[in-house]
Motif scaffolding. Structure first.
Motif, PDB file in Angstrom:
ATOM      1  N   ARG A   1      37.028  54.155  39.104  1.00  0.00           N
ATOM      2  CA  ARG A   1      36.069  53.559  40.097  1.00  0.00           C
ATOM      3  C   ARG A   1      36.798  53.069  40.980  1.00  0.00           C
ATOM      4  NH1 ARG A   1      32.965  48.672  40.320  1.00  0.00           N
ATOM      5  NH2 ARG A   1      34.458  47.726  38.974  1.00  0.00           N
TER       6      ARG A   1
ATOM      7  N   HIS B   1      34.558  31.484  48.353  1.00  0.00           N
ATOM      8  CA  HIS B   1      33.159  31.617  48.420  1.00  0.00           C
ATOM      9  C   HIS B   1      32.242  30.851  49.347  1.00  0.00           C
ATOM     10  CE1 HIS B   1      34.020  33.828  44.400  1.00  0.00           C
ATOM     11  NE2 HIS B   1      33.233  34.669  44.852  1.00  0.00           N
TER      12      HIS B   1
ATOM     13  N   VAL C   1      37.565  50.276  43.525  1.00  0.00           N
ATOM     14  CA  VAL C   1      37.004  48.911  43.877  1.00  0.00           C
ATOM     15  C   VAL C   1      37.408  48.577  45.417  1.00  0.00           C
ATOM     16  CG1 VAL C   1      37.799  46.325  43.430  1.00  0.00           C
ATOM     17  CG2 VAL C   1      37.403  48.025  41.400  1.00  0.00           C
TER      18      VAL C   1
ATOM     19  N   SER D   1      31.264  38.173  44.277  1.00  0.00           N
ATOM     20  CA  SER D   1      31.882  38.104  43.207  1.00  0.00           C
ATOM     21  C   SER D   1      32.034  39.662  42.900  1.00  0.00           C
ATOM     22  CB  SER D   1      31.047  37.205  42.075  1.00  0.00           C
ATOM     23  OG  SER D   1      32.178  37.221  40.931  1.00  0.00           O
ATOM     24  N   GLY D   2      33.483  40.010  42.408  1.00  0.00           N
ATOM     25  CA  GLY D   2      33.453  41.430  41.824  1.00  0.00           C
ATOM     26  C   GLY D   2      33.553  42.467  42.772  1.00  0.00           C
ATOM     27  N   CYS D   3      33.701  42.047  44.343  1.00  0.00           N
ATOM     28  CA  CYS D   3      33.716  42.911  45.190  1.00  0.00           C
ATOM     29  C   CYS D   3      35.389  43.447  45.531  1.00  0.00           C
ATOM     30  CB  CYS D   3      33.094  42.386  46.539  1.00  0.00           C
ATOM     31  SG  CYS D   3      34.332  41.249  47.407  1.00  0.00           S
ATOM     32  N   GLY D   4      36.228  42.830  45.035  1.00  0.00           N
ATOM     33  CA  GLY D   4      37.685  43.318  45.218  1.00  0.00           C
ATOM     34  C   GLY D   4      38.511  42.492  46.015  1.00  0.00           C
ATOM     35  N   LYS D   5      38.064  41.137  46.091  1.00  0.00           N
ATOM     36  CA  LYS D   5      39.120  40.298  46.936  1.00  0.00           C
ATOM     37  C   LYS D   5      40.295  39.865  46.329  1.00  0.00           C
ATOM     38  CE  LYS D   5      35.896  37.101  47.013  1.00  0.00           C
ATOM     39  NZ  LYS D   5      34.814  37.710  46.041  1.00  0.00           N
ATOM     40  N   SER D   6      40.268  39.660  45.024  1.00  0.00           N
ATOM     41  CA  SER D   6      41.596  39.292  44.347  1.00  0.00           C
ATOM     42  C   SER D   6      42.401  40.619  44.065  1.00  0.00           C
ATOM     43  CB  SER D   6      41.134  38.574  43.023  1.00  0.00           C
ATOM     44  OG  SER D   6      40.476  37.363  43.075  1.00  0.00           O
ATOM     45  N   THR D   7      41.555  41.620  43.729  1.00  0.00           N
ATOM     46  CA  THR D   7      42.226  42.977  43.980  1.00  0.00           C
ATOM     47  C   THR D   7      43.091  42.977  45.206  1.00  0.00           C
ATOM     48  OG1 THR D   7      40.619  43.559  42.257  1.00  0.00           O
ATOM     49  CG2 THR D   7      42.271  45.412  43.463  1.00  0.00           C
TER      50      THR D   7
HETATM   51  N1  ATP Z   1      42.890  45.070  35.677  1.00  0.00           N
HETATM   52  C1  ATP Z   1      41.551  45.683  35.791  1.00  0.00           C
HETATM   53  N2  ATP Z   1      41.109  46.383  35.041  1.00  0.00           N
HETATM   54  C2  ATP Z   1      39.789  47.050  35.307  1.00  0.00           C
HETATM   55  N3  ATP Z   1      38.852  46.352  36.193  1.00  0.00           N
HETATM   56  C3  ATP Z   1      39.389  45.472  36.946  1.00  0.00           C
HETATM   57  C4  ATP Z   1      40.689  44.925  36.921  1.00  0.00           C
HETATM   58  N4  ATP Z   1      41.188  44.071  37.908  1.00  0.00           N
HETATM   59  C5  ATP Z   1      39.877  43.971  38.277  1.00  0.00           C
HETATM   60  N5  ATP Z   1      38.785  44.915  37.994  1.00  0.00           N
HETATM   61  C6  ATP Z   1      37.476  45.018  38.264  1.00  0.00           C
HETATM   62  O1  ATP Z   1      37.461  45.064  40.031  1.00  0.00           O
HETATM   63  C7  ATP Z   1      36.524  44.381  40.274  1.00  0.00           C
HETATM   64  C8  ATP Z   1      36.814  43.655  41.476  1.00  0.00           C
HETATM   65  O2  ATP Z   1      37.658  42.281  40.717  1.00  0.00           O
HETATM   66  P1  ATP Z   1      38.180  41.347  41.682  1.00  0.00           P
HETATM   67  O3  ATP Z   1      38.740  40.345  40.921  1.00  0.00           O
HETATM   68  O4  ATP Z   1      38.915  41.830  42.468  1.00  0.00           O
HETATM   69  O5  ATP Z   1      36.810  40.843  42.344  1.00  0.00           O
HETATM   70  P2  ATP Z   1      36.815  39.454  43.447  1.00  0.00           P
HETATM   71  O6  ATP Z   1      36.029  39.928  44.541  1.00  0.00           O
HETATM   72  O7  ATP Z   1      37.832  38.628  43.302  1.00  0.00           O
HETATM   73  O8  ATP Z   1      35.560  38.393  42.456  1.00  0.00           O
HETATM   74  P3  ATP Z   1      35.411  36.871  42.400  1.00  0.00           P
HETATM   75  O9  ATP Z   1      34.880  36.592  43.522  1.00  0.00           O
HETATM   76  O10 ATP Z   1      34.697  36.984  41.142  1.00  0.00           O
HETATM   77  O11 ATP Z   1      36.897  36.388  41.946  1.00  0.00           O
HETATM   78  C9  ATP Z   1      35.681  43.811  39.323  1.00  0.00           C
HETATM   79  O12 ATP Z   1      34.647  44.661  38.698  1.00  0.00           O
HETATM   80  C10 ATP Z   1      36.481  43.813  38.209  1.00  0.00           C
HETATM   81  O13 ATP Z   1      35.730  43.768  36.908  1.00  0.00           O
END
Ligand code: ATP
Ligand code: MG
Length: 256
Positions: free
Chosen positions: A34, A194, A36, A56-62
């Motif tokens: 999937r 946020h 991200v 939340s969960g949109c992929g910023k930390s990724t």
């Molecule tokens: N190592 C991983 N394995 C599987 N899925 C992951 C992994 N890391 C992140 N994800 C998924 O990727 C998506 C994005 O995660 P991410 O942490 O980048 O979100 P975010 O935008 O930083 O959210 P938040 O604002 O809550 O911190 C989420 O659905 C998360 O579950």
């Protein structure tokens, strides 16, 4: 946690050489099939302060982890400065090392304590140099984490919700500190938050991430220092909230 990386692996973050601090083209990162991040493009200019917003969960930390070089399981092009540092929401200090040793952790070339102390002074924490991490307040621990990023003399500073766990007053002080450090150091900053107001108080440019790409971006052309009372503030705030899918409460006295 600030990090120094081993040599490049392909595909890998490399230095941008075309006058941009960061250039990302067609970046894709998938988990379990999937995506991200899905063919994302992004350019950051040297010395620019950019904020990254998104649900939340949109992929910023990724995305930040990719830019930091902590995640290389990617497709696409990612060009970043060699000198970069990252600070996360949790300060991630090693409890068995005194604050100054934490600041130097992972740095090449065995720098001396004076290097750590100068960075700690810069964040107003010189007097806690010998302290154990568990004796620091939340705000102090966060400042120690910033000092650890600063000793790397980054051209790109990546901040992932660094103020998220702080109380309102400490948060305001931490925001001011980051603004000062940025102005003094002149590095490019990418800050995940946020908080739309925080974004507008600090940034030259605000990005909204959605569906794996930068779906919206706007310049924040407000004079500094800024306050939420500035005339340009409400329109920008309202637009960003709309992009984030948040309905603003009706103004007091508005007809219902
Ligand atoms: N190592 C991983 N394995 C599987 N899925 C992951 C992994 N890391 C992140 N994800 C998924 O990727 C998506 C994005 O995660 P991410 O942490 O980048 O979100 P975010 O935008 O930083 O959210 P938040 O604002 O809550 O911190 C989420 O659905 C998360 O579950
Ligand atoms: Mg996150």
């Amino acid at each position: 946690m600030a990090t120094d990386l081993p040599g490049p692996v392909s595909p890998s973050p490399r230095a941008a050489s075309d006058g941009t601090a960061v250039r990302v083209e067609g970046l894709t990162r998938a988990f379990d099939g999937r995506p991200v991040i899905d063919k994302l493009d992004l350019t950051l200019r040297p010395g620019e302060f950019t904020v990254l917003l998104g649900r939340s969960g949109c992929g910023k930390s990724t995305l930040l982890r990719v830019l930091a070089g902590l995640d290389r399981d990617i497709e696409g092009t990612v060009l970043v400065p060699k000198r970069r540092a990252v600070a996360f929401q949790a300060p991630r200090l090693m409890p068995w090392k005194r604050v100054w040793r934490n600041v130097l952790l992972g740095l090449d070339g065995k720098p001396g304590r004076a290097v750590a102390e100068s960075a700690l002074e810069e964040v107003g924490l010189g007097h806690r140099s010998s302290a154990w991490p568990k004796t620091l307040s939340g705000g102090e621990a966060q400042r120690a984490s910033l000092a650890r990023a600063l000793v790397r003399e980054p051209d790109l500073l990546l901040l992932d919700e660094p103020f998220g766990a702080l109380d309102a007053l400490t948060r305001l002080n931490a925001q001011r500190l980051v603004a000062e450090l940025w102005q003094r150091r002149g590095c490019a900053v990418l800050l995940v938050t946020h908080d739309v107001e925080e974004a507008l108080l600090l940034a030259d440019r605000a990005l909204v991430m959605r569906d794996g790409v930068i779906a919206y971006e706007t310049e924040v052309a407000l004079d500094r220092p800024r306050s939420v009372g500035d005339p340009g503030f409400p329109a920008l705030r309202s637009r960003l909230l709309t992009e984030l899918g948040v309905d603003e409460p009706a103004a007091p006295g508005a007809a219902v």
